[in-house]
Design an enzyme around this catalytic site. Structure first.
Site, short mmCIF file in Angstrom:
data_model
loop_
_atom_site.label_atom_id
_atom_site.label_comp_id
_atom_site.label_asym_id
_atom_site.label_seq_id
_atom_site.Cartn_x
_atom_site.Cartn_y
_atom_site.Cartn_z
N GLY A 141 -19.35 -5.41 -8.56
CA GLY A 141 -18.12 -5.64 -8.26
C GLY A 141 -18.12 -6.99 -7.18
O GLY A 141 -18.37 -6.62 -6.08
N VAL A 150 -13.46 -10.40 -3.87
CA VAL A 150 -13.57 -10.93 -2.37
C VAL A 150 -14.40 -10.13 -1.41
O VAL A 150 -15.36 -10.54 -0.88
CB VAL A 150 -12.16 -11.03 -1.63
CG1 VAL A 150 -11.20 -9.85 -1.68
CG2 VAL A 150 -12.27 -11.71 -0.09
N GLY A 210 -16.65 -7.48 -2.46
CA GLY A 210 -18.13 -7.47 -2.96
C GLY A 210 -18.82 -8.70 -2.97
O GLY A 210 -20.07 -8.66 -2.44
N SER A 255 -16.61 -8.43 -15.68
CA SER A 255 -16.38 -9.66 -16.26
C SER A 255 -17.20 -10.74 -15.54
O SER A 255 -17.39 -10.83 -14.36
CB SER A 255 -15.05 -10.19 -16.18
OG SER A 255 -14.73 -10.38 -14.64
N SER A 257 -14.92 -1.14 6.99
CA SER A 257 -13.68 -1.71 7.70
C SER A 257 -14.06 -3.03 8.13
O SER A 257 -15.02 -3.46 8.50
CB SER A 257 -13.24 -0.93 8.77
OG SER A 257 -12.22 -1.53 9.52
N GLY A 277 -12.16 -6.06 6.43
CA GLY A 277 -11.74 -7.00 5.65
C GLY A 277 -12.71 -7.88 5.18
O GLY A 277 -13.74 -7.86 5.04
N LYS A 337 -12.84 6.93 7.82
CA LYS A 337 -12.31 5.59 7.34
C LYS A 337 -10.78 5.87 7.45
O LYS A 337 -9.97 4.93 7.59
CB LYS A 337 -12.95 5.03 6.11
CG LYS A 337 -12.30 3.66 5.93
CD LYS A 337 -12.41 2.61 6.66
CE LYS A 337 -11.73 1.20 6.06
NZ LYS A 337 -10.92 1.05 5.20
N HIS A 395 -9.33 6.12 10.58
CA HIS A 395 -9.56 4.79 11.47
C HIS A 395 -8.23 3.94 10.71
O HIS A 395 -7.67 3.54 11.82
CB HIS A 395 -10.66 4.25 10.74
CG HIS A 395 -10.55 2.70 11.12
ND1 HIS A 395 -9.94 1.96 10.25
CD2 HIS A 395 -11.16 1.94 11.99
CE1 HIS A 395 -10.10 0.46 10.78
NE2 HIS A 395 -10.75 0.71 11.79
N ASN A 396 -7.90 4.10 9.52
CA ASN A 396 -6.67 3.39 9.06
C ASN A 396 -5.40 3.82 9.59
O ASN A 396 -4.57 2.96 10.01
CB ASN A 396 -6.78 3.14 7.61
CG ASN A 396 -7.75 2.23 6.91
OD1 ASN A 396 -8.75 2.07 7.55
ND2 ASN A 396 -7.48 1.75 5.84
N GLU A 437 -5.05 2.65 12.88
CA GLU A 437 -4.85 1.33 13.10
C GLU A 437 -3.18 0.99 12.69
O GLU A 437 -2.26 0.23 13.49
CB GLU A 437 -5.40 0.85 11.81
CG GLU A 437 -5.12 -0.48 11.50
CD GLU A 437 -6.02 -1.08 10.25
OE1 GLU A 437 -7.31 -0.81 10.09
OE2 GLU A 437 -5.35 -1.78 9.30
N TYR A 438 -2.55 2.03 11.79
CA TYR A 438 -0.95 1.97 11.64
C TYR A 438 -0.55 2.09 13.21
O TYR A 438 0.50 1.70 13.19
CB TYR A 438 -0.84 2.97 10.74
CG TYR A 438 -0.66 2.85 9.26
CD1 TYR A 438 -1.80 2.26 8.57
CD2 TYR A 438 0.40 2.82 8.45
CE1 TYR A 438 -2.01 2.01 7.29
CE2 TYR A 438 0.33 2.76 6.93
CZ TYR A 438 -0.83 2.17 6.67
OH TYR A 438 -0.78 2.28 4.97
N LYS A 473 -0.86 0.07 1.86
CA LYS A 473 -1.42 0.40 0.87
C LYS A 473 -1.97 1.99 0.54
O LYS A 473 -2.75 2.21 -0.52
CB LYS A 473 -2.86 -0.21 0.64
CG LYS A 473 -2.85 -1.76 0.40
CD LYS A 473 -4.14 -2.27 0.14
CE LYS A 473 -3.98 -3.88 -0.43
NZ LYS A 473 -5.37 -4.31 -0.22
#
Ligand code: NBP
Length: 479
Positions: free
Chosen positions: A9, A12, A14, A35, A128, A130, A182, A185-186, A189-190, A260
């Site tokens: 994969g 961005v 990977g 692909s 985590s 990004g 994780k 964690h998110n 973050e919110y 998300k």
């Protein structure tokens, strides 16, 4: 076989993770993407990485030293299942498949069980930070078996962010533990982001300062106990001027926050576990509320307070908001760690809460000075039931609470929504209360549903015969 690690994969995340791996001493990285174009592009753009490009799952497997170790970085959900199905066909017992995507932890538990039956190790790893983190050093939260950790540990340690000399990765626990942590964690973050947004809104509407002026306040806060990545980037966003209009960018951005789904997962899981993560829930709902323009247009007719919001002492108000933010943040983290503690007990994971706070000090979005204090708290009392009762936090909240109350009152009187500030304060007052009106709720439940109640003065379970003579009888426990 020439590669010691592979990545499947190459979008961005990977491709950045593959480049990070390739940049570390001793690693040769095999790469594969469904692909072909992404593989070719990556190899061409980064000859220095010495990638081993492969164009079928078989070729990918053949290029890896045993035990084979592959990290999957594809779209979470069906994409992940599709890749696992293919890898299982070409891997052998003892090999390791790591899912570094944002999987929902019950999926990871399911996948781990299925893959384990083939003798192959499956590790769900929350990553985590990004795109930037993937390239330069993320915070990594791997689950999976102890056996897989022997091979995987050194590799992940080599690519993780470093905080105070320590790599931001630890073996969180078995099967879905990494993705669970994780997820929380998110969620935290919110909450952190919403609290910062409420602080900004109150200061702006209370003092009339410009975004650029408020940016300086956040920059100043970033030199104190609130020091964190999120406070730092808040100052950057507030400073930004829109090139097209010359207005502050924050005034040009449509005020509808997207999501998300990881905040919702955190709240859904907390509801199922019975853990009150009200700060995270309010932050998630605040995004939902913002994203219904049709309702907001209709609701604009609803009246607000008559009086203008005026702040007499600007400096004192700003300091109050800072303290309210700090206290609410302590509550949000306390609630998040409560969810991890409870989840660990429910799913049988042995999670070191102090180690979790340490691996969040670098690489990830909620990285902050503050996490050192959490690590200290759990070092002192590993099974602390309420994080904010640790001496450091109890003292900090004690110092902040009057200001916090003033801010929540001011927000309510001014008609400024502060859902995360106020719900955090309610949680604080609820959890510390000597007695709660839950007694009345239990009485109501007994009235309409014979749900029974316990008494404060003797053991047993009781029911009042509400529709009869209202005498009390001993009853079966139907709580
Ligand atoms: P995306 O989430 O956009 O996924 C694109 C990749 O998935 C491409 O390589 C694509 O291959 C592959 N893929 C899909 Br879609 N279906 C597939 C299938 N059936 N079989 C094989 N490959 C398939 O990539 P990303 O933004 O790099 O994120 C990767 C993972 O990392 C996600 O789980 C994401 O949630 C997580 N994550 C992202 C961030 C972030 O900041 N973006 C942060 C933390 C975690 P193709 O090229 O052939 O279409």
């Amino acid at each position: 076989a020439a590669a010691n690690i592979g990545v499947v994969g190459l979008a961005v995340m990977g491709s950045n993770l593959a480049r990070n791996l390739a940049s570390r001493e001793g690693n040769t990285v095999a790469i594969f993407n469904r692909s072909r174009a992404k593989t070719d592009e990556l190899v061409t753009a980064h000859p220095e990485a010495g990638f081993l490009p492969t164009f079928s799952y078989q070729e990918f497997a053949d290029s890896l030293q045993k035990p084979r170790t592959a990290i999957i970085m594809v779209k979470a959900g069906a994409g992940t299942d599709a890749v696992i199905d293919e890898l299982v066909k070409v891997f052998e017992p003892g090999d390791i498949i790591v899912d570094g995507g944002n999987a929902y932890f019950p999926d990871t538990i399911r996948r781990e069980k299925t893959v384990r039956a083939t003798g192959i190790n499956f590790v769900g790893a929350g990553i985590s930070g990004g795109e930037e983190g993937a390239l330069t050093g993320p915070s990594i939260m791997p689950g999976g078996s102890d056996e897989s950790w022997v091979t995987l540990g050194p590799i992940l340690r080599s690519i993780a962010a470093i905080a105070e000399g320590e790599p931001c990765v630890t073996h969180v626990g078995h099967d879905g533990a990494g993705h669970f942590v994780k997820m929380v964690h998110n969620g935290i973050e919110y909450a952190d982001m919403q609290l910062i947004a409420e602080a900004y809104d109150l200061i702006r509407r209370g003092t009339g300062k410009t975004p650029a002026e408020i940016a300086e306040i956040f920059a100043e806060w970033n030199r104190g106990e609130l020091e964190s990545y999120l406070i730092e980037i808040t100052a950057e966003v507030l400073r930004q001027v829109d090139a097209a209009t010359g207005a502050p960018l924050v005034d040009v951005i449509l005020d509808q926050a997207g999501a998300k789904g990881t905040g919702a997962w955190t709240v859904q899981t907390a509801l199922a576990l019975g853990v009150p993560v009200s700060g995270i829930a309010e932050a998630t709902f605040a995004r939902s509320l913002s994203s219904h323009p049709e309702q907001r247009a209709v609701a604009a007719i609803l009246p607000g307070p008559d009086e203008e919001f005026t702040v007499s002492d600007e400096a004192a108000f700003i300091e109050d908001v800072r303290l309210a933010l700090y206290a609410s943040k302590i509550v949000a983290y306390s609630q998040g760690f409560d969810e991890i503690r409870t989840g660990a007990a429910e799913y049988g994971w042995n999670i070191d809460l102090g180690a979790i706070s340490k691996i969040w000090r670098g690489g990830c979005i909620i990285r902050a000075q503050f996490l050192n204090r959490i690590a200290d708290a759990y070092a002192e009392t590993p099974d602390l039931p309420v994080l904010m009762t640790a001496p450091y936090f109890a003292e900090a909240i004690g110092r902040a609470q009057s200001a916090w109350r003033r801010v929540v009152v001011a927000a309510a009187q001014a008609g400024i929504p502060a859902p995360a500030f106020s719900s955090s304060l309610s949680y604080y007052d609820g959890i510390r209360a000597d007695r709660l009106p839950a007694a009345l709720v239990q009485g109501q439940r007994d009235f309409f549903g014979a749900h029974t109640y316990k008494r404060i003065d003797k053991p047993g379970t009781f029911h009042t015969q509400w529709s009869g003579d209202r005498t009390e009888i001993e009853a079966e426990d139907t709580h």
